[in-house]
Write an enzyme that holds these catalytic residues in place. Structure first.
Site, mmCIF file in Angstrom:
data_model
loop_
_atom_site.group_PDB
_atom_site.id
_atom_site.type_symbol
_atom_site.label_atom_id
_atom_site.label_comp_id
_atom_site.label_asym_id
_atom_site.label_seq_id
_atom_site.Cartn_x
_atom_site.Cartn_y
_atom_site.Cartn_z
ATOM 1 C CD GLU A 158 -2.920 -1.258 2.410
ATOM 2 O OE1 GLU A 158 -2.864 -0.296 3.235
ATOM 3 O OE2 GLU A 158 -3.536 -2.445 2.504
ATOM 4 C CG HIS A 235 -9.799 -6.013 1.104
ATOM 5 N ND1 HIS A 235 -9.990 -6.906 2.004
ATOM 6 C CD2 HIS A 235 -8.334 -5.516 1.169
ATOM 7 C CE1 HIS A 235 -8.847 -7.342 2.570
ATOM 8 N NE2 HIS A 235 -8.004 -6.180 2.038
ATOM 9 C CD GLU A 265 -4.512 -7.772 1.877
ATOM 10 O OE1 GLU A 265 -5.369 -7.143 2.634
ATOM 11 O OE2 GLU A 265 -3.038 -7.307 1.995
ATOM 12 C CG ASP A 267 -12.678 -8.910 2.509
ATOM 13 O OD1 ASP A 267 -12.490 -8.006 1.677
ATOM 14 O OD2 ASP A 267 -11.785 -8.902 3.763
HETATM 15 O O1 9MR Z 1 -6.138 -8.188 9.078
HETATM 16 C C1 9MR Z 1 -5.754 -7.218 9.506
HETATM 17 C C2 9MR Z 1 -6.379 -6.457 10.835
HETATM 18 O O2 9MR Z 1 -6.363 -7.947 11.756
HETATM 19 C C3 9MR Z 1 -5.477 -5.374 11.538
HETATM 20 O O3 9MR Z 1 -6.216 -4.736 12.552
HETATM 21 C C4 9MR Z 1 -5.331 -4.435 10.022
HETATM 22 C C5 9MR Z 1 -4.591 -3.204 10.720
HETATM 23 O O4 9MR Z 1 -4.541 -2.447 9.720
HETATM 24 O O5 9MR Z 1 -4.814 -4.924 9.162
HETATM 25 C C6 9MR Z 1 -5.449 -6.275 8.748
HETATM 26 O O6 9MR Z 1 -4.976 -6.429 7.423
HETATM 27 C C7 9MR Z 1 -4.653 -5.562 6.216
HETATM 28 C C8 9MR Z 1 -3.670 -6.165 5.605
HETATM 29 O O7 9MR Z 1 -2.556 -6.082 6.318
HETATM 30 C C9 9MR Z 1 -3.152 -5.157 4.568
HETATM 31 N N1 9MR Z 1 -4.418 -4.879 3.534
HETATM 32 C C10 9MR Z 1 -5.690 -4.404 4.280
HETATM 33 C C11 9MR Z 1 -5.904 -5.370 5.548
HETATM 34 C C12 9MR Z 1 -7.359 -5.238 6.084
HETATM 35 O O8 9MR Z 1 -7.089 -4.128 7.079
#
Ligand code: 9MR
Length: 347
Positions: A158, A235, A265, A267
């Site tokens: 990101e 997402h 990722e 969903d």
């Molecule tokens: O799934 C992750 C969640 O448990 C954390 O709280 C969050 C913090 O930003 O990050 C989530 O995973 C992210 C991933 O690392 C990068 N892309 C977006 C995902 C969803 O936020």
């Protein structure tokens, strides 16, 4: 709506949510079906707190369902190097060990991200040379620790703003865009066999941000540094999922640069409580993504961001939304599961 038809509708909705997959395909599982369709894996993210949930683990451990797992949090900077020079691999090791035990591939996630970045890095006030050294040291130590175990590494995550353009994070502000090739070079040196990925969202169709992600691949290549793939996080929201054509063409843009693509990722969230219609549309949307990946040889695998609504990040982040995954809160498969299996099966 009469009382009777309302009752019938909710009964239908309940049975659709609870209905298991068609029996012949149920035996196969998502990963078995994905591999039969020519993909390298179908995988799921997971996280350390969930590993004590035995019902959850029974499904996660089944390599017919998941041929790859991704640590949702435990390989991020704040967990691995919470203070300068102090490394803590225990949580990441637990997920890596699980992948080994289950004979599942491991997507290691992630090395450089503005989020879940400890304040000693983000607010340290380091100059260019010092931050480069910190970045290289973090990557070298972490990638060396997991050397030979990570099938993929999400090296940079990101780096782009939602509307496109570089995210104004501490690395960009201090080092400039060169932090990206510097990060890939350090990862490549530490584990030459891991496939190195750039990972981001909203790059699954031809947006400004997508074009900027294309430019990131070109940037790394222009330094003569190895980059193997791009992760499309995917997402999505029910009913607003990208079209198959748009996603295929976005995948092709990366393929044209000689890199592969993984859906990393996936969903597809909806408002909760989810209606029967939303769950039906969600199944269609999942199939659209799977079909786009299957149609492009550069797309090598699909990962859902955990497999059950019980452990989804969505409700914690988007108030009023959830139900985004193919298994519900009670670990029962939903219409989305049948849809994914059907798309994989008809490949
Ligand atoms: O799934 C992750 C969640 O448990 C954390 O709280 C969050 C913090 O930003 O990050 C989530 O995973 C992210 C991933 O690392 C990068 N892309 C977006 C995902 C969803 O936020």
């Amino acid at each position: 709506m009469t009382l009777l038809s309302a009752a019938l509708t909710s009964l239908l909705a309940a049975s659709a949510v609870q209905a298991g997959p068609i029996s012949r395909r149920a035996a196969a599982g998502l990963n078995a079906a994905a591999q039969a369709a020519g993909l390298e894996f179908f995988g799921s993210a997971t996280d350390n707190p969930e590993l004590t949930d035995s019902s959850y683990m029974t499904i996660l451990n089944n390599s017919d369902q998941f041929g790859q797992i991704t640590p949702g949090n435990s390989m991020k900077w704040d967990t691995i190097e919470p203070s300068r020079g102090t490394f803590s691999f225990t949580k990441g090791d637990a997920i890596a060990d699980l992948a080994d035990q289950n004979n599942q591939k491991l997507r290691c996630h992630n090395l450089v991200w503005y989020n879940q970045l400890p304040s000693w890095v983000s607010s340290g006030g380091f100059d260019n040379a010092t931050l480069v050294e910190i970045l290289q040291n973090h990557i070298t130590k972490e990638v060396t620790h997991y050397k030979g175990r990570c099938y993929h590494w999400d090296v940079v995550n990101e780096a782009l703003e939602d509307g496109g353009g570089y995210r104004d994070n501490v690395f960009y502000k201090t080092i400039g865009e060169a932090y990206i090739p510097i990060a890939f070079a350090a990862a490549a040196a530490a584990d030459p066999d891991a496939k190195l990925y750039y990972n981001d969202y909203s790059i699954e169709w031809s947006s400004t941000k997508h074009q900027d992600a294309v430019n990131i691949v070109k940037l790394v290549q222009s330094y003569g540094v190895k980059i193997d793939g791009v992760g499309m996080q995917a997402h999505f929201t029910v009913g607003q999922t990208v079209t198959q054509d748009a996603m295929e063409s976005a995948i092709q843009d990366f393929a044209d640069l000689g890199v592969e693509v993984a859906i990393t990722e996936l969903d597809i969230r909806t408002t909760t409580p989810a209606t029967y219609d939303a769950l039906t549309q969600q199944s269609t949307d999942y199939q659209t993504v799977v079909n786009a990946c299957l149609a492009k040889s550069a797309c090598i695998g699909i990962t859902i961001w955990d497999y059950t609504d019980k452990y989804s990040w969505v409700p914690k982040t988007f108030s009023g939304y959830g139900a985004a995954l193919p298994w519900d809160d009670n670990l029962q498969t939903k219409a989305a599961y049948d849809g994914i299996l059907s798309a994989l099966g008809s490949a």
